[in-house]
Design an enzyme around this catalytic site. Structure first.
Site, PDB file in Angstrom:
ATOM      1  N   HIS A   1       0.876  -1.389  -0.222  1.00 43.33           N
ATOM      2  CA  HIS A   1      -0.239   0.120   0.285  1.00 43.33           C
ATOM      3  C   HIS A   1       0.216   1.186   0.284  1.00 43.33           C
ATOM      4  O   HIS A   1       1.137   2.542  -1.185  1.00 43.33           O
ATOM      5  CB  HIS A   1      -0.647   0.137   1.118  1.00 43.33           C
ATOM      6  CG  HIS A   1      -1.501   1.047   1.212  1.00 43.33           C
ATOM      7  ND1 HIS A   1      -3.072   1.569   0.837  1.00 43.33           N
ATOM      8  CD2 HIS A   1      -2.099   2.232   2.107  1.00 43.33           C
ATOM      9  CE1 HIS A   1      -3.990   2.516   0.709  1.00 43.33           C
ATOM     10  NE2 HIS A   1      -3.093   3.311   1.324  1.00 43.33           N
TER      11      HIS A   1
ATOM     12  N   HIS B   1       2.934   6.470  -1.513  1.00 44.24           N
ATOM     13  CA  HIS B   1       3.461   7.153  -1.251  1.00 44.24           C
ATOM     14  C   HIS B   1       4.609   6.569  -1.086  1.00 44.24           C
ATOM     15  O   HIS B   1       5.336   7.100  -0.109  1.00 44.24           O
ATOM     16  CB  HIS B   1       2.806   7.431   0.308  1.00 44.24           C
ATOM     17  CG  HIS B   1       1.649   7.627   0.883  1.00 44.24           C
ATOM     18  ND1 HIS B   1       0.365   8.641   0.134  1.00 44.24           N
ATOM     19  CD2 HIS B   1       0.574   6.518   0.960  1.00 44.24           C
ATOM     20  CE1 HIS B   1      -0.547   8.132   0.546  1.00 44.24           C
ATOM     21  NE2 HIS B   1      -0.737   6.937   1.466  1.00 44.24           N
TER      22      HIS B   1
ATOM     23  N   LYS C   1      -5.256   9.414  -8.609  1.00 44.45           N
ATOM     24  CA  LYS C   1      -4.799   9.671  -7.600  1.00 44.45           C
ATOM     25  C   LYS C   1      -5.002  11.369  -7.707  1.00 44.45           C
ATOM     26  O   LYS C   1      -4.533  11.954  -7.690  1.00 44.45           O
ATOM     27  CB  LYS C   1      -3.754   9.364  -6.993  1.00 44.45           C
ATOM     28  CG  LYS C   1      -3.165  10.078  -6.033  1.00 44.45           C
ATOM     29  CD  LYS C   1      -3.364   8.384  -4.596  1.00 44.45           C
ATOM     30  CE  LYS C   1      -3.259   8.800  -3.518  1.00 44.45           C
ATOM     31  NZ  LYS C   1      -3.441   8.899  -2.481  1.00 44.45           N
TER      32      LYS C   1
END
Length: 313
Positions: free
Chosen positions: A195, A210, A253
């Site tokens: 993730h 991220h 995103k």
């Protein structure tokens, strides 16, 4: 009146009925409760309390981790092409230049080797081959061999959060690579590492993602369209904190935040520190004298990372 004098009076009949009570027995000292024993490989092997780490210690340690990060991008190794949200970015790339020498360093190269192991769409099982499991361990071993992770390891041991370095290292693997389901139990399709460092696609949008090393790899492969940034931090060198918009294989995103120019071990150490010390809360740190905040989430209250990223306005 002292207890022994009262007993003597009762025995001799003074001040009482004359019945002789049984001789009182000494009350044993309370026994110390043993510390909980760590179970090797268990995701709940950490006996310490996260409240043992103060805000001042978080700020101090985050600065120490930054100072120890000799693998972060230096002058001339990373150039960004920032454009504001809504500007003409159709032909723009976020990364104007990334040094091949930087990407060849052990933690970078081992991170890149991991990034092709994942199915980004949730609802599909992640199958881990023996080679992929070996790559996971090689990445962690390379990170643990750096001054950054060595500093974090010494800190968590000094705070009593782990009984041994072996327990910390086992939990580090479990919290980041332990599999769980983001599809209501239909499949074991996610992990903290996937993730945060790789990214996922859920309900038609990009989730997580991220990590700047992954973004530059996607852009170099022609799979990422940069759509501009919404916030750039006050830092004039790396790492910087950036909030941006992009599309990955056509999936949007709308807004994502990440550290840019940091080493993989720095991201891993900082996110792990905040996950241990401030799980499911804001973790206030300091980078180069500037305040920053990391948000982490646990997966269903287990010691598994659900997400970790820097907060931006």
């Amino acid at each position: 009146m002292a207890p022994w004098l009262l007993w003597l009076l009762l025995v001799t009949g003074a001040g009482g009925s004359g019945d002789v009570p049984p001789v009182p027995r000494a009350v044993p000292e309370p026994r110390a409760v043993p510390e909980p024993r760590a179970v090797p490989g268990s995701p709940r092997a950490v006996p310490g309390s996260p409240r043992a780490v103060s805000d001042a210690e978080l700020r101090e340690l985050s600065e120490q981790l930054l100072a120890a990060d000799s693998n972060r991008a230096g002058p001339g190794q990373l150039e960004l092409n920032l454009k504001g949200s809504g500007s003409d970015t159709a032909a723009s790339r976020l990364f104007s230049y990334v040094s091949p020498e930087l990407l060849a360093r052990p933690t970078f190269s081992r991170l890149l080797a991991l990034l092709d192991n994942y199915e980004p769409r949730t609802g599909r099982d992640e199958t881990e081959t023996a080679e992929e499991q070996r790559e996971q361990q090689e990445f962690l071993d390379a990170a643990l061999d750096t001054p950054v992770l060595a500093l974090l390891e010494r800190f968590v041991l000094s705070k009593g959060l782990y009984p041994s370095a072996e327990a910390f290292r086992a939990d580090l693997h479990s919290m980041w690579f332990g599999l769980y389901s983001r599809s209501s139990g239909k499949a074991l399709d996610s992990s903290g590492f996937e993730h945060v460092f790789h990214g996922e696609v859920k309900k038609g949008e990009v989730s997580g993602c991220h990590n700047w090393v992954q973004l530059q790899a996607l852009e170099r492969a022609g799979r990422l369209q940069y759509l501009g940034y919404t916030w750039d931090g006050p830092w004039t060198d790396f790492p910087d904190v950036l909030s941006l918009q992009f599309r990955w294989d056509g999936y949007s995103k709308p807004r994502g935040s990440l550290l840019v120019g940091s080493s993989p071990e720095f991201d891993l150490a900082l996110f792990t520190l905040c996950f241990l010390a401030r799980p499911d809360r804001q973790c206030h740190i300091s980078l180069g004298g500037e305040a920053a905040t990391i948000q982490t989430y646990t997966w269903e209250k287990q010691r598994l990372v659900a997400s970790a990223y820097p907060l931006t306005p």
